[in-house]
Design an enzyme around this catalytic site. Structure first.
Site, PDB file in Angstrom:
ATOM      1  N   GLN A  15     -24.169 -47.320 -52.988  1.00 42.02           N
ATOM      2  CA  GLN A  15     -24.748 -46.013 -52.699  1.00 42.02           C
ATOM      3  C   GLN A  15     -25.447 -45.430 -53.920  1.00 42.02           C
ATOM      4  O   GLN A  15     -25.206 -45.841 -55.059  1.00 42.02           O
ATOM      5  CB  GLN A  15     -23.673 -45.050 -52.200  1.00 42.02           C
ATOM      6  CG  GLN A  15     -22.491 -44.892 -53.125  1.00 42.02           C
ATOM      7  CD  GLN A  15     -21.308 -44.237 -52.463  1.00 42.02           C
ATOM      8  OE1 GLN A  15     -21.415 -43.647 -51.395  1.00 42.02           O
ATOM      9  NE2 GLN A  15     -20.137 -44.338 -53.074  1.00 42.02           N
ATOM     10  N   HIS A  75     -11.916 -29.678 -48.207  1.00 40.95           N
ATOM     11  CA  HIS A  75     -10.701 -30.495 -48.259  1.00 40.95           C
ATOM     12  C   HIS A  75      -9.505 -29.758 -47.678  1.00 40.95           C
ATOM     13  O   HIS A  75      -8.545 -30.389 -47.228  1.00 40.95           O
ATOM     14  CB  HIS A  75     -10.454 -30.948 -49.689  1.00 40.95           C
ATOM     15  CG  HIS A  75     -11.447 -31.960 -50.163  1.00 40.95           C
ATOM     16  ND1 HIS A  75     -12.611 -31.606 -50.806  1.00 40.95           N
ATOM     17  CD2 HIS A  75     -11.480 -33.322 -50.041  1.00 40.95           C
ATOM     18  CE1 HIS A  75     -13.314 -32.696 -51.087  1.00 40.95           C
ATOM     19  NE2 HIS A  75     -12.657 -33.750 -50.630  1.00 40.95           N
ATOM     20  N   ASP A 127     -13.699 -39.744 -54.296  1.00 42.86           N
ATOM     21  CA  ASP A 127     -13.652 -38.720 -55.343  1.00 42.86           C
ATOM     22  C   ASP A 127     -12.223 -38.261 -55.630  1.00 42.86           C
ATOM     23  O   ASP A 127     -12.010 -37.419 -56.498  1.00 42.86           O
ATOM     24  CB  ASP A 127     -14.508 -37.511 -54.957  1.00 42.86           C
ATOM     25  CG  ASP A 127     -14.190 -36.995 -53.554  1.00 42.86           C
ATOM     26  OD1 ASP A 127     -13.053 -37.185 -53.087  1.00 42.86           O
ATOM     27  OD2 ASP A 127     -15.086 -36.412 -52.921  1.00 42.86           O
ATOM     28  N   ASP A 169     -11.358 -47.471 -49.990  1.00 47.04           N
ATOM     29  CA  ASP A 169     -12.744 -47.105 -50.259  1.00 47.04           C
ATOM     30  C   ASP A 169     -13.479 -48.345 -50.761  1.00 47.04           C
ATOM     31  O   ASP A 169     -12.904 -49.163 -51.489  1.00 47.04           O
ATOM     32  CB  ASP A 169     -12.833 -45.988 -51.302  1.00 47.04           C
ATOM     33  CG  ASP A 169     -14.214 -45.353 -51.355  1.00 47.04           C
ATOM     34  OD1 ASP A 169     -14.351 -44.201 -50.921  1.00 47.04           O
ATOM     35  OD2 ASP A 169     -15.166 -46.013 -51.830  1.00 47.04           O
ATOM     36  N   ASP A 211     -13.742 -52.422 -47.307  1.00 48.63           N
ATOM     37  CA  ASP A 211     -14.399 -51.739 -46.193  1.00 48.63           C
ATOM     38  C   ASP A 211     -13.318 -51.276 -45.215  1.00 48.63           C
ATOM     39  O   ASP A 211     -12.417 -52.043 -44.860  1.00 48.63           O
ATOM     40  CB  ASP A 211     -15.364 -52.703 -45.511  1.00 48.63           C
ATOM     41  CG  ASP A 211     -15.938 -52.118 -44.242  1.00 48.63           C
ATOM     42  OD1 ASP A 211     -15.483 -52.505 -43.151  1.00 48.63           O
ATOM     43  OD2 ASP A 211     -16.831 -51.261 -44.335  1.00 48.63           O
ATOM     44  N   GLY A 212     -13.410 -50.020 -44.769  1.00 52.36           N
ATOM     45  CA  GLY A 212     -12.379 -49.468 -43.902  1.00 52.36           C
ATOM     46  C   GLY A 212     -12.196 -50.235 -42.609  1.00 52.36           C
ATOM     47  O   GLY A 212     -11.066 -50.426 -42.134  1.00 52.36           O
ATOM     48  N   ASP A 266     -12.785 -39.610 -44.495  1.00 51.29           N
ATOM     49  CA  ASP A 266     -13.617 -38.862 -45.445  1.00 51.29           C
ATOM     50  C   ASP A 266     -14.818 -39.731 -45.789  1.00 51.29           C
ATOM     51  O   ASP A 266     -14.985 -40.198 -46.920  1.00 51.29           O
ATOM     52  CB  ASP A 266     -12.790 -38.541 -46.690  1.00 51.29           C
ATOM     53  CG  ASP A 266     -13.481 -37.539 -47.605  1.00 51.29           C
ATOM     54  OD1 ASP A 266     -14.495 -36.955 -47.186  1.00 51.29           O
ATOM     55  OD2 ASP A 266     -12.999 -37.357 -48.746  1.00 51.29           O
TER      56      ASP A 266
END
Length: 594
Positions: free
Chosen positions: A317, A360, A386, A404, A438-439, A456
């Site tokens: 990204q 959040h 994050d 993540d 990867d989820g 998220d």
């Protein structure tokens, strides 16, 4: 005219270079259009189709070029490509940087943005026929082809023919290959190398902006090498002779090429060499100008000024930090004060200082009312690199599995002061297990069950994210929920993105979720003593669940009970005529244009 093996070898080398550039241009434009307009599959398919269509038109019209000026026409083609390709790139960027009046049809903008693809394809269509004719003319005898090329070519040819002979009836041929077969072979090799080098080197290491100038530089160099080798250049060490050896009426003569065009080629090549040498600076400045203008265009004219603080491209990204400053008339309705810092991942806003905390709260503190706090409660967080969601979960002493994909971003967020102000070193939480994966694939491989799953993840702005918005993904989530488990995700407003909302809800329903609970998280983000809606969230369950308010409500829900006491579970709606999004049958309505 006397020719040498160097002549044919030079033409074949030029064939490799121009084919390399031609294929790479196609990928650059495809990726650029994806970045600007979204939809990876759509942009790549349309770009490839337009490119090959234009390539065919150019090849068909190549016979109308003067057969006695093959060399001059090839030189002109390369100079034009060197000039047009970067200009077309900047045109596409410009179309997405300026405010286009609403009166201008979207179809017109769509068409103009793809004209560079057509022009580059059309010019590239001239290259192969011109090179083929020149090789045929120079290579009148077999000995003209370089020995190394004939040796390699004959070896490969014999091996391939042997394989073909296993199925088809063949007749082995000996002797010189036609110029077409030799040039096509080198063209295909150049195309393959161009694709691999673009995917493995140019795009991931340099980025799109420097890559377009690298390719244009190669076109310029190809033109100059051709001019030096086949022109009247007594100083050129690899030339075939003096001026008398290149009569003006010969097909490869450059006598008809104006000195002005040669000077233009020299200037373009020198300019591109400078850009490539300083590619980091050029990439940062150009992308910064584009990003700032794009952000400012999201607000009324003159209302907001954007200034990029930093930007970095990880493997997965583009991470952009920027300041937005209110410059409009009247009070600032977006945040308190004049300036605040925000974070974008790609084209989607991830968080801003004014609402990072409330987001959040909505993602974690509201749905925690639906589960029991404590070590026995298992929570899965997909995304959230994050670490801020982890910090909120730590307050409830739950056990967290965190998944993540972007290890580079997660590592940077650990120590960056911008993120630490919210996550407070949550990555050190002793009940946290973080997996870089990867989820979707993580859920395919794990046997764990979870009481709460928090998604998220970035917004559905790109084809690469279709998997996380698919029925297959949500079905995997459902299969890993405990008996009373729920899944939570933020979502786009159905009023602002109705097509996305319908496709998304039908996708979740197709995965087996029957109940939903939707709510907004609210905050006074502009200090006017009134709360504003910040983000919308959805909780999905495959059956009945307990209410949000009551004995188990969290402190945050209790403090804002007036916002949440009327939030109730409802049946997941089903929209007729709207297809669920599937990995194998994507519904592109689920993608949004931000």
């Amino acid at each position: 005219m006397t020719t040498t093996r160097t002549d044919t070898g030079t033409l074949l080398a030029l064939t490799f270079v121009v084919s390399f550039c031609s294929f790479a241009y196609e990928f650059v434009y495809s990726e650029l259009l994806t970045v600007m307009y979204g939809g990876t599959v759509t942009q790549y398919v349309i770009t490839v189709g337009l490119y090959f269509f234009s390539l065919g038109i150019g090849a068909a019209l190549s016979d109308d070029l003067n057969a006695t000026d093959l060399g001059g026409n090839f030189f002109r083609t390369e100079v034009l490509l060197a000039a047009v390709a970067p200009a077309g790139f900047l045109l596409i960027v410009g179309l997405n940087s300026v405010r286009i009046p609403q009166a201008v049809p979207a179809e017109l903008t769509w068409t103009v943005a793809r004209l560079p693809v057509v022009v580059v394809g059309f010019l590239s269509g001239f290259e192969l026929p011109l090179l083929t004719h020149m090789v045929d003319e120079l290579d009148a005898e077999e000995t003209r082809t370089p020995t190394w090329f004939r040796t390699v070519g004959n070896t490969v040819h014999s091996a391939v023919v042997s394989v073909i002979g296993l199925v088809w009836t063949i007749e082995r041929t000996e002797g010189r290959r036609s110029g077409l077969s030799v040039v096509l072979a080198m063209d295909y090799v150049g195309g393959l190398v161009g694709a691999v080098v673009y995917a493995r080197v140019l795009y991931p290491i340099l980025g799109l902006i420097p890559t377009i100038f690298v390719l244009a530089l190669l076109n310029g160099i190809a033109a100059l090498v051709f001019a030096a080798h086949f022109g009247s250049w007594s100083w050129w060490p690899f030339g075939s002779g003096s001026a008398s050896a290149r009569p003006d009426d010969h097909a490869l003569s450059l006598g008809r090429v104006s000195k002005t065009l040669l000077v233009v080629c020299l200037l373009l090549t020198a300019s591109y060499a400078g850009v490539v040498a300083k590619h980091d600076v050029a990439d940062e400045r150009l992308s910064q100008l584009y990003l700032e203008q794009q952000i400012e265009n999201e607000y009324p004219p003159g209302a907001m000024r954007a200034s990029v603080v930093s930007q970095k491209t990880t493997t997965y990204q583009h991470v952009i930090r920027y300041n937005r400053t209110w410059t409009g008339a009247g009070p600032n309705p977006h945040f308190t004060g004049q300036t605040e810092q925000c974070l974008r991942l790609g084209s989607a806003v991830q968080l801003c200082e004014s609402w990072a905390e409330s987001y959040h709260r909505g993602l974690v503190d509201v749905p925690m009312s639906l589960v029991e706090p404590g070590p026995e409660t298992k929570v899965l967080v997909v995304g959230g690199g994050d670490w801020i969601a982890i910090d909120h979960l730590r307050a409830y002493n739950v056990t967290v599995d965190h998944v993540d994909l972007d290890a580079e971003f997660m590592q940077e967020a650990k120590t960056d002061p911008y993120f630490r102000q919210w996550h407070d070193d949550a990555y050190k939480y002793d009940r946290l297990n973080t997996t870089t994966a990867d989820g979707y694939h993580y859920l395919q491989e794990t046997n764990e069950t979870y009481d709460l799953v928090l998604l998220d993840v970035p917004g559905a702005t790109d084809d690469d994210l279709l998997t996380l918005y698919s029925a297959e993904f949500y079905r995997s989530v459902r299969n890993h929920l405990s008996d009373d488990g729920v899944v939570v995700t933020w979502g786009y407003s159905p009023d602002g993105y109705p097509e996305h909302h319908k496709a998304f809800v039908n996708t979740v329903g197709a995965a087996g979720f029957t109940q939903q609970l939707s709510y907004w998280v609210r905050q006074d983000i502009d200090a006017d003593d009134e709360t504003e809606r910040v983000e919308k969230f959805y909780v999905f369950a495959p059956g009945d669940r307990r209410p949000l308010t009551g004995e188990s409500e969290t402190e945050y829900v209790r403090q804002h009970r007036d916002h949440y006491q009327h939030v109730e579970w409802r049946a997941v709606p089903r929209y007729r005529g709207v297809r669920a999004n599937s990995i194998f049958h994507p519904n592109y309505d689920i993608l949004v244009d931000t």
